[in-house]
Motif scaffolding. Sequence first.
Motif, short mmCIF file in Angstrom:
data_model
loop_
_atom_site.label_atom_id
_atom_site.label_comp_id
_atom_site.label_asym_id
_atom_site.label_seq_id
_atom_site.Cartn_x
_atom_site.Cartn_y
_atom_site.Cartn_z
N ILE A 132 -1.77 3.55 0.85
CA ILE A 132 -0.76 4.47 0.15
C ILE A 132 0.37 4.80 1.18
CG2 ILE A 132 -0.21 6.47 -1.20
CD1 ILE A 132 -3.16 6.53 -1.97
N TYR A 133 0.25 5.26 2.21
CA TYR A 133 1.36 5.62 3.10
C TYR A 133 1.99 4.45 3.19
CZ TYR A 133 3.75 6.80 7.51
OH TYR A 133 4.57 6.84 8.30
N GLN A 134 1.50 3.27 3.46
CA GLN A 134 2.35 2.20 3.89
C GLN A 134 3.13 1.59 2.59
OE1 GLN A 134 2.89 0.85 6.73
NE2 GLN A 134 1.49 1.95 7.88
N MET A 135 2.49 1.64 1.44
CA MET A 135 3.13 1.27 0.27
C MET A 135 4.30 2.17 -0.32
SD MET A 135 -0.48 -0.04 -1.65
CE MET A 135 0.10 -1.04 -2.93
N LYS A 136 4.11 3.55 -0.01
CA LYS A 136 4.89 4.39 -0.89
C LYS A 136 6.46 4.27 -0.33
CE LYS A 136 4.61 8.54 2.17
NZ LYS A 136 4.40 9.68 2.11
N GLY A 137 6.71 3.57 0.80
CA GLY A 137 8.12 3.39 1.46
C GLY A 137 8.81 2.58 0.46
N ALA A 138 8.00 1.51 -0.49
CA ALA A 138 8.77 0.55 -1.20
C ALA A 138 8.49 0.67 -2.88
CB ALA A 138 8.28 -0.78 -0.79
N ASN A 149 15.06 -5.53 -0.32
CA ASN A 149 15.02 -5.46 -1.86
C ASN A 149 14.35 -6.60 -2.30
OD1 ASN A 149 16.25 -3.04 -2.28
ND2 ASN A 149 18.42 -3.93 -2.07
N TYR A 150 14.54 -8.18 -1.89
CA TYR A 150 13.81 -9.07 -2.18
C TYR A 150 12.17 -8.78 -2.19
CZ TYR A 150 18.05 -11.80 -1.66
OH TYR A 150 19.30 -12.29 -1.66
N TYR A 151 11.89 -8.33 -1.06
CA TYR A 151 10.38 -8.13 -0.92
C TYR A 151 9.78 -7.11 -1.96
CZ TYR A 151 10.08 -11.05 3.39
OH TYR A 151 10.19 -11.90 4.13
N ARG A 152 10.52 -6.04 -2.00
CA ARG A 152 10.35 -5.08 -2.82
C ARG A 152 10.10 -5.35 -4.38
NH1 ARG A 152 13.13 -2.61 -6.26
NH2 ARG A 152 15.16 -3.07 -5.14
N ARG A 153 11.12 -6.20 -4.78
CA ARG A 153 11.18 -6.71 -6.02
C ARG A 153 10.02 -7.68 -6.26
NH1 ARG A 153 16.93 -8.82 -6.43
NH2 ARG A 153 16.17 -10.04 -8.00
#
Length: 193
Positions: free
Chosen positions: A85-91, A173-177
């Motif tokens: 969760i900690y790693q994912m919440k940044g994106a 943004n590419y990776y987040r999308r």
Amino acid sequence: MDKLHEIVEGLNLENNLTIEEMPDIDLYMDQVIQLFESKFARSKRNEDEKILTKTMINNYAKGKLFFPIKNKKYSKEHLILIGLIYQMKGALSIKDIKIALDQLNDKVSKDEISLEEFYRSYLHLSQNNQKQFMGIIEENTQEVERQVSLFEDKDNDYLEKLLLATTFVNMSNYYRRAAEKMIDEINKEQETE
């Protein structure tokens, strides 16, 4: 750009909580917070930033981002999930994280998957990502320097930093999308079950 190597080193990309760093005993919330604060302290942007708080953990529990705790204690599996969760919440949004982790939580609760094995795979891929990231940073830096050399402006250092920052945001943004689209696929599959 002279300081880029120093900046990238300061990111502490290798900063993941490993299985070996997780105690084999269950922890109280304050101990969980202390573990995460000590592990990720170097990753903070500034001293005021909080890695993990009671409110965050309570919100994750209320939002059912991980399976229920027992006797006010968090198991190694909870630590793994909180780490993810900690790693994912940044994106990603909390809603997207919940969608992503719902099926994993269910599989762990039913003993259908070893969360430790899953997390080891995640850590392995994370190491690969670090290596790829360093190569991409180098490529982008060279291209930015080439582009800035075409300008007549003499403040090249500022222009390099700005173009690199915008390039990093663009890639992020590419990776987040792409991650959001992957979450949408997971959500569609869960809705059809």
